[in-house]
Scaffold this motif. Sequence first.
Motif, short mmCIF file in Angstrom:
data_model
loop_
_atom_site.label_atom_id
_atom_site.label_comp_id
_atom_site.label_asym_id
_atom_site.label_seq_id
_atom_site.Cartn_x
_atom_site.Cartn_y
_atom_site.Cartn_z
N ALA A 1 14.53 8.57 -11.87
CA ALA A 1 13.76 7.86 -12.91
C ALA A 1 13.35 6.45 -12.49
CB ALA A 1 14.56 7.81 -14.20
N ALA A 2 14.25 5.71 -11.86
CA ALA A 2 13.95 4.32 -11.50
C ALA A 2 12.80 4.24 -10.50
CB ALA A 2 15.18 3.64 -10.93
N ILE A 3 12.84 5.06 -9.47
CA ILE A 3 11.77 5.05 -8.46
C ILE A 3 10.49 5.62 -9.04
CG2 ILE A 3 11.02 6.03 -6.26
CD1 ILE A 3 13.92 5.71 -5.29
N ALA A 4 10.60 6.71 -9.79
CA ALA A 4 9.41 7.33 -10.37
C ALA A 4 8.67 6.39 -11.32
CB ALA A 4 9.79 8.62 -11.10
N ALA A 5 9.38 5.47 -11.94
CA ALA A 5 8.73 4.51 -12.84
C ALA A 5 7.94 3.46 -12.06
CB ALA A 5 9.78 3.82 -13.71
N GLN A 6 8.25 3.29 -10.79
CA GLN A 6 7.62 2.24 -9.99
C GLN A 6 6.74 2.76 -8.86
OE1 GLN A 6 7.84 -0.90 -10.91
NE2 GLN A 6 9.24 -0.37 -12.55
N ALA A 7 6.80 4.06 -8.58
CA ALA A 7 6.06 4.63 -7.45
C ALA A 7 5.56 6.02 -7.81
CB ALA A 7 6.98 4.71 -6.23
N GLN A 8 4.30 6.29 -7.44
CA GLN A 8 3.69 7.58 -7.76
C GLN A 8 2.96 8.14 -6.55
OE1 GLN A 8 3.72 9.36 -10.76
NE2 GLN A 8 5.34 7.90 -11.20
N PRO A 9 3.09 9.44 -6.29
CA PRO A 9 2.28 10.08 -5.25
C PRO A 9 0.82 10.10 -5.69
CG PRO A 9 4.07 11.53 -6.00
CD PRO A 9 4.02 10.37 -6.92
N VAL A 10 -0.08 9.65 -4.82
CA VAL A 10 -1.49 9.56 -5.22
C VAL A 10 -2.43 10.38 -4.34
CG1 VAL A 10 -1.26 7.31 -6.34
CG2 VAL A 10 -1.80 7.43 -3.89
N SER A 11 -1.99 10.75 -3.15
CA SER A 11 -2.84 11.58 -2.30
C SER A 11 -1.98 12.31 -1.28
CB SER A 11 -3.92 10.75 -1.60
OG SER A 11 -3.33 9.87 -0.67
#
Length: 104
Positions: free
Chosen positions: A40-50
């Motif tokens: 949850a902590a990382i997912a809130a700050q980083a997202q796969p975009v390509s």
Amino acid sequence: MSRRQGPRQLGPALEAVVASAAPQTLLARVQGAWAEAAGAAIAAQAQPVSERGGVVTVECSAAVWAQEVGLLAPRLCERLCEALGDTAEVQSLRVRAGGPARRS
């Protein structure tokens, strides 16, 4: 006389429709598994975009998060492959800072 059934929940039906409408690309699959694999902590700050050729680009909200994700990249790739199953093609993560705003 047959008994009339009570109302059914809409959530499961909508989940099935959304799942069937989602593109079946590697990026879409990674995005769907990201929160579970990254936490949850990382997912809130980083997202796969390509994604290109098995390399997934992850945008982070700040340089410190980009550094953290970069350090965790080998383990995150393992966890993504576990979450996606045998057909996972994630080879590595490319990380960049200054990306999406926080998501909750």
